[in-house]
Write a protein that holds these residues in place. Structure first.
Motif, PDB file in Angstrom:
ATOM      1  N   VAL A  89       0.842  -1.204   0.000  1.00 29.31           N
ATOM      2  CA  VAL A  89       0.000   0.000   0.000  1.00 29.31           C
ATOM      3  C   VAL A  89       0.875   1.252   0.000  1.00 29.31           C
ATOM      4  O   VAL A  89       0.603   2.221  -0.732  1.00 29.31           O
ATOM      5  N   VAL A  90       1.940   1.259   0.807  1.00 32.65           N
ATOM      6  CA  VAL A  90       2.862   2.405   0.821  1.00 32.65           C
ATOM      7  C   VAL A  90       3.508   2.572  -0.549  1.00 32.65           C
ATOM      8  O   VAL A  90       3.638   3.704  -1.064  1.00 32.65           O
ATOM      9  N   GLU A  91       3.913   1.472  -1.170  1.00 34.65           N
ATOM     10  CA  GLU A  91       4.500   1.545  -2.513  1.00 34.65           C
ATOM     11  C   GLU A  91       3.491   2.090  -3.514  1.00 34.65           C
ATOM     12  O   GLU A  91       3.839   2.894  -4.394  1.00 34.65           O
ATOM     13  N   TRP A  92       2.226   1.661  -3.391  1.00 37.92           N
ATOM     14  CA  TRP A  92       1.195   2.162  -4.298  1.00 37.92           C
ATOM     15  C   TRP A  92       0.994   3.660  -4.126  1.00 37.92           C
ATOM     16  O   TRP A  92       0.820   4.393  -5.118  1.00 37.92           O
ATOM     17  N   ILE A  93       1.006   4.142  -2.897  1.00 37.30           N
ATOM     18  CA  ILE A  93       0.843   5.588  -2.658  1.00 37.30           C
ATOM     19  C   ILE A  93       1.983   6.362  -3.320  1.00 37.30           C
ATOM     20  O   ILE A  93       1.766   7.405  -3.963  1.00 37.30           O
ATOM     21  N   ALA A  94       3.217   5.846  -3.179  1.00 37.14           N
ATOM     22  CA  ALA A  94       4.366   6.508  -3.810  1.00 37.14           C
ATOM     23  C   ALA A  94       4.213   6.519  -5.332  1.00 37.14           C
ATOM     24  O   ALA A  94       4.506   7.525  -5.992  1.00 37.14           O
ATOM     25  N   VAL A 110      14.588  15.473  -7.203  1.00 39.33           N
ATOM     26  CA  VAL A 110      14.560  15.219  -5.769  1.00 39.33           C
ATOM     27  C   VAL A 110      13.273  14.499  -5.383  1.00 39.33           C
ATOM     28  O   VAL A 110      13.282  13.554  -4.582  1.00 39.33           O
ATOM     29  N   GLY A 111      12.156  14.916  -5.978  1.00 35.48           N
ATOM     30  CA  GLY A 111      10.891  14.250  -5.694  1.00 35.48           C
ATOM     31  C   GLY A 111      10.897  12.797  -6.141  1.00 35.48           C
ATOM     32  O   GLY A 111      10.398  11.917  -5.426  1.00 35.48           O
ATOM     33  N   ILE A 112      11.472  12.518  -7.309  1.00 32.79           N
ATOM     34  CA  ILE A 112      11.555  11.142  -7.797  1.00 32.79           C
ATOM     35  C   ILE A 112      12.384  10.302  -6.841  1.00 32.79           C
ATOM     36  O   ILE A 112      11.991   9.205  -6.441  1.00 32.79           O
ATOM     37  N   LEU A 113      13.558  10.814  -6.460  1.00 34.18           N
ATOM     38  CA  LEU A 113      14.459  10.055  -5.593  1.00 34.18           C
ATOM     39  C   LEU A 113      13.841   9.828  -4.214  1.00 34.18           C
ATOM     40  O   LEU A 113      14.001   8.749  -3.626  1.00 34.18           O
ATOM     41  N   LEU A 114      13.139  10.823  -3.688  1.00 35.79           N
ATOM     42  CA  LEU A 114      12.498  10.653  -2.382  1.00 35.79           C
ATOM     43  C   LEU A 114      11.424   9.571  -2.430  1.00 35.79           C
ATOM     44  O   LEU A 114      11.323   8.735  -1.529  1.00 35.79           O
ATOM     45  N   LEU A 115      10.630   9.570  -3.494  1.00 37.25           N
ATOM     46  CA  LEU A 115       9.580   8.566  -3.609  1.00 37.25           C
ATOM     47  C   LEU A 115      10.161   7.181  -3.858  1.00 37.25           C
ATOM     48  O   LEU A 115       9.640   6.175  -3.355  1.00 37.25           O
ATOM     49  N   VAL A 116      11.243   7.107  -4.620  1.00 33.29           N
ATOM     50  CA  VAL A 116      11.913   5.818  -4.822  1.00 33.29           C
ATOM     51  C   VAL A 116      12.492   5.319  -3.501  1.00 33.29           C
ATOM     52  O   VAL A 116      12.466   4.115  -3.210  1.00 33.29           O
ATOM     53  N   CYS A 117      12.994   6.241  -2.683  1.00 30.22           N
ATOM     54  CA  CYS A 117      13.509   5.865  -1.357  1.00 30.22           C
ATOM     55  C   CYS A 117      12.378   5.325  -0.480  1.00 30.22           C
ATOM     56  O   CYS A 117      12.567   4.344   0.246  1.00 30.22           O
ATOM     57  N   VAL A 118      11.204   5.950  -0.547  1.00 30.26           N
ATOM     58  CA  VAL A 118      10.043   5.452   0.205  1.00 30.26           C
ATOM     59  C   VAL A 118       9.700   4.033  -0.239  1.00 30.26           C
ATOM     60  O   VAL A 118       9.418   3.152   0.589  1.00 30.26           O
ATOM     61  N   ILE A 119       9.732   3.791  -1.534  1.00 35.18           N
ATOM     62  CA  ILE A 119       9.473   2.445  -2.059  1.00 35.18           C
ATOM     63  C   ILE A 119      10.529   1.468  -1.549  1.00 35.18           C
ATOM     64  O   ILE A 119      10.220   0.333  -1.177  1.00 35.18           O
TER      65      ILE A 119
END
Length: 417
Positions: A89-94, A110-119
């Motif tokens: 679910v967290v990956e889907w939100i990202a 920066v936004g791409i890298l932050l979301l990839v880090c969340v994944i």
């Protein structure tokens, strides 16, 4: 005993939970492979810097390394299915955020890298829980075949996912992310309906003892230590795939199409071997087969190193992927069957550290050695090193070499060794 006899070839289909698990892996695997292609293309289009492509791998690797032991502890303390669900679910939100920003043309590196880090953080917790679920879905006697079928999902995603992602990227990154999000929703729905039985976990506070319990468990069991460390050093030394661009351009004198074939060959070999293993049980001499498969991996690496023709190089990489799949299935099944259910999360987490380390450091070692002695010599050294490790490990771990079956210990837990 009935539990030890070989079941019919279609017996896995009788376990509906496993079928749902497999389709969930197919959906999330395809989604992640497509996501990886889209993120790479998009971030390079935004920045034009090759360095940022390396950052994509870094922001995923660091969480997987730092959070592995805590993630293993969590997998043994809570219901694993819910951990996997939460991670997805967290990956889907990202992914949904990536979709929205891409469609609105408001994306930034920066936004791409932050979301990839969340994944990457979500996957760090998802992996040990997901790995630990499989033994509860099928009987121990057919676990190796179930692992082969499960691995086939990952290999199919690796082969076709990037191609599908690249094709859809023509319509824009937002389209790719939208399809990825839809695939993740399918996986979440399947996991949410999965019937999974897990013994009530023993709640323990997170201490150094509980966090490192998986490490201590592996050290105390020679067969588990042997099979995990054998794979670590074999992949670490035999990482020829990191040098494929050099071989494609400078040795085989082919273009990007040839490089694409070279990259696909190991996955095709692994996929076909996983299909064969799903139909044929490993019932005898699994230790010998394990060492023979890793030795075959080393020989295939040597053949690839000295090849100067594309067809022979493809054949060698095909065999390399097939041999690697044999060792992976035996390693995975042996580790799961040797481990009590309340320890599987932490042991899977340590295993994940070994796998990630061997893959990442293997590429680094191959690149550094190639820069020093050349790509061919570096690959030859890696192949010879793999064969040397096989010889050493056969002497250091005689019980692993002599092991006949994978599931004996699971069938007789009271046996003292």
């Amino acid at each position: 005993m009935p539990s030890v006899t070989t079941p019919p070839a279609d017996s896995l289909l009788q376990h509906r939970a496993f079928v749902a698990f497999w389709f969930a892996r197919i959906a999330s695997g395809f989604g992640f492979q497509m996501l990886s292609v889209a993120v790479g293309w998009q971030i390079y289009a935004v920045t034009g810097r090759a360095f940022d492509l390396g950052l994509i791998g870094l922001v995923q690797f660091v969480p997987s390394l730092l959070l592995a032991l805590p993630a293993g502890h969590v997998a043994d303390q809570f219901e694993r299915r819910r951990i996997v669900l939460l991670g997805q679910v967290v990956e889907w939100i990202a992914i949904a955020l990536l979709t929205g920003m891409s469609l609105a043309h408001g994306i930034h590196e920066v936004g791409i890298l932050l979301l990839v880090c969340v994944i990457g953080i979500a996957k760090a917790f998802e992996f040990p829980a997901l790995q630990s679920m499989l033994p509860a879905l099928v009987p121990a006697a057919i676990l190796p075949r179930a692992m082969a079928v499960s691995a086939s999902a990952g290999q199919a995603a690796m082969i076709m996912g990037p191609a599908l992602g690249g094709f859809l990227y023509v319509a824009g990154p937002g389209v790719v992310y939208s399809v990825c999000g839809a695939l993740y929703l399918v996986s979440v729905a399947l996991m949410g309906r999965l019937h999974y039985e897990q013994a009530p976990p023993k709640r323990e506070p997170a201490t150094l003892r509980t966090l490192f319990a998986g490490v201590h468990f592996i050290r105390a069991r020679k067969d588990v230590l042997g099979v995990i460390s054998l794979d670590l050093f074999a992949v670490l030394l035999g990482g020829a795939t990191a040098l494929l661009p050099i071989f494609a351009r400078d040795i085989l004198h082919t273009g990007p199409w040839g490089l694409g074939l070279l990259r696909a060959a190991p996955a095709v070999g692994a996929l076909l071997m996983s299909v064969w293993l799903a139909r044929h049980s490993l019932q005898q001499r699994v230790g010998t087969i394990m060492f023979a498969a890793v030795a075959g991996f080393g020989v295939a690496t040597l053949v690839f190193a000295v090849s100067t023709t594309l067809w022979l190089s493809l054949a060698a990489l095909f065999a390399l992927g097939a041999f690697d799949m044999v060792s992976m299935v035996i390693r995975g099944a042996l580790v799961q069957l040797e481990t009590p259910d309340d320890m599987r999360g932490r042991v899977s987490a340590v295993n994940a550290i070994f796998i990630n380390t061997s893959n990442q450091l293997g590429e680094f070692e191959s690149g550094m050695l190639a820069a020093w002695v050349g790509a061919v010599s570096a690959t030859v050294i890696g192949g010879i090193g793999t064969l040397a490790v096989v010889g050493l490990w056969m002497g250091m771990f005689p019980t692993l070499r002599q092991r006949q079956r994978l599931h004996v210990e699971a069938a007789a837990p009271a046996d003292t060794r």
